[in-house]
Design a protein around this motif. Sequence first.
Motif, PDB file in Angstrom:
ATOM      1  N   SER A 137       0.727  -1.301   0.067  1.00 52.89           N
ATOM      2  CA  SER A 137      -0.075  -0.091  -0.073  1.00 52.89           C
ATOM      3  C   SER A 137       0.906   1.390   0.029  1.00 52.89           C
ATOM      4  O   SER A 137       2.147   1.310   0.446  1.00 52.89           O
ATOM      5  N   LEU A 138       0.257   2.500  -0.323  1.00 52.69           N
ATOM      6  CA  LEU A 138       1.019   3.471  -0.368  1.00 52.69           C
ATOM      7  C   LEU A 138       1.410   3.818   1.003  1.00 52.69           C
ATOM      8  O   LEU A 138       2.611   4.440   1.243  1.00 52.69           O
ATOM      9  N   GLY A 139       0.590   3.292   2.122  1.00 58.28           N
ATOM     10  CA  GLY A 139       1.323   3.799   3.403  1.00 58.28           C
ATOM     11  C   GLY A 139       2.401   2.858   3.784  1.00 58.28           C
ATOM     12  O   GLY A 139       3.240   3.328   4.534  1.00 58.28           O
ATOM     13  N   GLN A 140       2.309   1.709   3.257  1.00 56.59           N
ATOM     14  CA  GLN A 140       3.553   0.821   3.739  1.00 56.59           C
ATOM     15  C   GLN A 140       4.840   1.532   2.863  1.00 56.59           C
ATOM     16  O   GLN A 140       5.906   1.247   3.396  1.00 56.59           O
ATOM     17  N   ILE A 141       4.558   2.073   1.570  1.00 55.58           N
ATOM     18  CA  ILE A 141       5.943   2.337   0.950  1.00 55.58           C
ATOM     19  C   ILE A 141       6.148   3.755   1.863  1.00 55.58           C
ATOM     20  O   ILE A 141       7.440   3.829   2.078  1.00 55.58           O
ATOM     21  N   ARG A 142       5.488   4.720   2.507  1.00 58.30           N
ATOM     22  CA  ARG A 142       5.922   5.841   3.360  1.00 58.30           C
ATOM     23  C   ARG A 142       6.537   5.231   4.620  1.00 58.30           C
ATOM     24  O   ARG A 142       7.672   5.775   4.644  1.00 58.30           O
ATOM     25  N   ASP A 143       6.145   4.458   5.013  1.00 56.97           N
ATOM     26  CA  ASP A 143       6.751   3.577   6.246  1.00 56.97           C
ATOM     27  C   ASP A 143       8.296   2.965   5.969  1.00 56.97           C
ATOM     28  O   ASP A 143       9.078   2.826   6.627  1.00 56.97           O
ATOM     29  N   ARG A 144       8.499   2.846   4.708  1.00 50.48           N
ATOM     30  CA  ARG A 144       9.814   2.234   4.507  1.00 50.48           C
ATOM     31  C   ARG A 144      10.365   3.025   3.256  1.00 50.48           C
ATOM     32  O   ARG A 144      11.470   2.684   2.433  1.00 50.48           O
ATOM     33  N   LEU A 145       9.943   4.365   3.126  1.00 51.93           N
ATOM     34  CA  LEU A 145      10.411   5.201   2.222  1.00 51.93           C
ATOM     35  C   LEU A 145      12.091   5.480   1.899  1.00 51.93           C
ATOM     36  O   LEU A 145      12.555   5.324   0.688  1.00 51.93           O
ATOM     37  N   TRP A 146      12.704   5.629   3.205  1.00 53.56           N
ATOM     38  CA  TRP A 146      14.019   5.704   3.313  1.00 53.56           C
ATOM     39  C   TRP A 146      15.145   4.399   2.851  1.00 53.56           C
ATOM     40  O   TRP A 146      16.291   4.414   2.975  1.00 53.56           O
ATOM     41  N   ARG A 147      14.311   3.339   2.786  1.00 52.11           N
ATOM     42  CA  ARG A 147      15.221   2.079   2.580  1.00 52.11           C
ATOM     43  C   ARG A 147      14.921   1.741   1.256  1.00 52.11           C
ATOM     44  O   ARG A 147      15.477   0.641   0.620  1.00 52.11           O
ATOM     45  N   LEU A 148      14.130   2.490   0.133  1.00 51.16           N
ATOM     46  CA  LEU A 148      14.034   2.191  -1.161  1.00 51.16           C
ATOM     47  C   LEU A 148      15.456   2.236  -1.811  1.00 51.16           C
ATOM     48  O   LEU A 148      16.032   3.171  -1.942  1.00 51.16           O
ATOM     49  N   SER A 149      15.745   1.092  -2.490  1.00 53.75           N
ATOM     50  CA  SER A 149      17.110   1.325  -3.128  1.00 53.75           C
ATOM     51  C   SER A 149      17.051   1.592  -4.554  1.00 53.75           C
ATOM     52  O   SER A 149      16.061   1.222  -5.319  1.00 53.75           O
ATOM     53  N   PHE A 150      17.951   2.457  -5.003  1.00 53.00           N
ATOM     54  CA  PHE A 150      17.979   2.847  -6.385  1.00 53.00           C
ATOM     55  C   PHE A 150      18.924   2.039  -7.358  1.00 53.00           C
ATOM     56  O   PHE A 150      18.874   2.368  -8.367  1.00 53.00           O
ATOM     57  N   ASP A 151      19.742   1.216  -6.927  1.00 53.98           N
ATOM     58  CA  ASP A 151      20.824   0.638  -7.414  1.00 53.98           C
ATOM     59  C   ASP A 151      20.140  -0.716  -8.037  1.00 53.98           C
ATOM     60  O   ASP A 151      19.683  -1.663  -7.386  1.00 53.98           O
ATOM     61  N   PRO A 152      20.373  -0.514  -9.648  1.00 55.22           N
ATOM     62  CA  PRO A 152      19.845  -1.668 -10.365  1.00 55.22           C
ATOM     63  C   PRO A 152      20.433  -3.157 -10.185  1.00 55.22           C
ATOM     64  O   PRO A 152      19.833  -3.867 -10.756  1.00 55.22           O
ATOM     65  N   ASN A 153      21.648  -2.970  -9.383  1.00 54.97           N
ATOM     66  CA  ASN A 153      22.179  -4.498  -9.264  1.00 54.97           C
ATOM     67  C   ASN A 153      21.519  -5.015  -7.964  1.00 54.97           C
ATOM     68  O   ASN A 153      21.631  -6.251  -7.967  1.00 54.97           O
ATOM     69  N   HIS A 154      20.483  -4.313  -7.481  1.00 54.82           N
ATOM     70  CA  HIS A 154      19.941  -4.909  -6.053  1.00 54.82           C
ATOM     71  C   HIS A 154      18.815  -5.797  -6.478  1.00 54.82           C
ATOM     72  O   HIS A 154      17.992  -5.241  -7.340  1.00 54.82           O
ATOM     73  N   PRO A 155      18.508  -6.663  -5.741  1.00 53.19           N
ATOM     74  CA  PRO A 155      17.132  -7.464  -6.226  1.00 53.19           C
ATOM     75  C   PRO A 155      16.030  -6.797  -5.825  1.00 53.19           C
ATOM     76  O   PRO A 155      16.032  -5.655  -5.138  1.00 53.19           O
ATOM     77  N   PRO A 156      14.782  -6.991  -6.279  1.00 48.14           N
ATOM     78  CA  PRO A 156      13.664  -6.128  -6.155  1.00 48.14           C
ATOM     79  C   PRO A 156      13.081  -6.116  -4.571  1.00 48.14           C
ATOM     80  O   PRO A 156      12.619  -4.942  -4.341  1.00 48.14           O
ATOM     81  N   GLU A 157      13.439  -6.898  -3.789  1.00 47.23           N
ATOM     82  CA  GLU A 157      13.151  -6.795  -2.277  1.00 47.23           C
ATOM     83  C   GLU A 157      13.786  -5.659  -1.759  1.00 47.23           C
ATOM     84  O   GLU A 157      13.141  -4.909  -1.112  1.00 47.23           O
ATOM     85  N   LEU A 158      15.457  -5.509  -2.249  1.00 54.85           N
ATOM     86  CA  LEU A 158      15.930  -4.463  -1.681  1.00 54.85           C
ATOM     87  C   LEU A 158      15.599  -3.065  -2.349  1.00 54.85           C
ATOM     88  O   LEU A 158      15.336  -2.106  -1.629  1.00 54.85           O
ATOM     89  N   ARG A 159      15.147  -3.019  -3.551  1.00 58.31           N
ATOM     90  CA  ARG A 159      14.682  -2.127  -4.426  1.00 58.31           C
ATOM     91  C   ARG A 159      13.422  -1.413  -3.624  1.00 58.31           C
ATOM     92  O   ARG A 159      13.182  -0.074  -3.739  1.00 58.31           O
TER      93      ARG A 159
END
Length: 485
Positions: A398-420
Amino acid sequence: MKSITSTPCRILACWLFGIGLSVAEVWPVQRQWSPEEEANYSEWVASLGERSWSNVQEALVSEHNPYRRLDSPKMRFNANAANLPVFLRAYFAYKRKLPFVLTAVESGTDEESGNRSARIFDNISYPGTLQEFFDLIARTVTFETYRTAPDAVDSLTYPIAISARHLRPGVILFSPEGHVALVAEVEPDGTIFLLDAHPDGSLTRIRFSAKLGYHRAPNTGGFRDFRPLTSSAERVGLVLDNAGVPGYSLEQYEFGEAFYDRVRELLMTKKIEPVANYTQAIQEGVYAELLQRVRLVDRGWNVGRTNPIPVPQNIYSATGDWNTYSTAAWDLRIRRAFLLLQGEEDRLVNYATNEPQRLDSFWNAKDLRRALGQHRETLFNELTLTYTNSAGEPVKLSLGQIRDRLWRLSFDPNHPPELRWGADGAERSTAPSNQPRYLLSYAAQQPWRYRLNPKNGPMHPDDADNPVSAPGLYPPGPRQPPADQ
């Protein structure tokens, strides 16, 4: 009327002109730019800007382009983040047989002075083919093309007055931070939508807000229009007189920190419905960006998992695969978008308190603050996206879940989707078995995930100017209700 003509023609072309023979144009000029043609151009850009596209070719073969049946199947049309405005202007001029000029710039001595036009090309005197001319646009136009001084008279574009008459579809928004987009729609309440191109060739419809990072110093950015042209049988030139240019104005450089509010207010011809306006800010300003990110993460992982992409010296100004598949700049914009929701709420509540005539009905400021907060949390629960994890399984957020993990979203294309997508716990467990390699770089990059502004020059996770923690996130999580006004 003064004008600057194109670069000296080749010896053969000059000789042919001298004896009265003609040189084949890239396309002939049968019409001149006029208020009617400018209106036609605005209408055409607005039609293309009604939705997002996977690339410019998809847009041009769609029913949104009335000129699609006239295109040669051999023509290749490509546009990216920097050259989209010039490409679309050239394409329209080609179809309508209008004059067109392309400028090449040389960097100025400092940012305040802007870049100078060093050479220009036009559709009459250019000695190449149509395909070569459009390829020239792709090679020549960069972000530096728009970084010209506001009072320059030989620039391809110029700053305009902020009004419904002059700020219309087809006008360019340039941020000195290095962002270019085209105005696609101006709504009666002052909301602006832009057609935005990206390194992977995609075009997205985005809502204009401070997430785009506009700043007024150096004052080479803002809303800019294409400079008028003069043309003769031999060549096309630029009008070198700002006094005679429609809508030329430096007023937007006086708005300072109130730039976004002043632009909206000057364009406003209809009263605001605050809850609907705030809904749009969440759906179009935040949620739409995240939906586009799903596609970008998938594309990056398809490359990075088998062919690791080196992390460049600067994650925001790289070229090649990193520029195409990383979401460093995109994620920075998403972080800003979440944080700016506070400003959207405050703006509407301030209208209720100090300028109630701007709203379509009377609101008590305290009641409006509460209504907006409740509506926000409803949307944060209802709006969802689904990404595909490393095991090929769908994961719903949900958008709320994204808010709660906003600072953990990885920008690195080498990282798997879970980290992204900032997963933790069981959600992260599906990442590949060689997780330590990913986790080491993921942990090292955390300071960059706190950034709200790009940086020039080489970057390192240990740089002293990196934030050491996340900025205070607003709106807060559901366990922290918004404070009353």
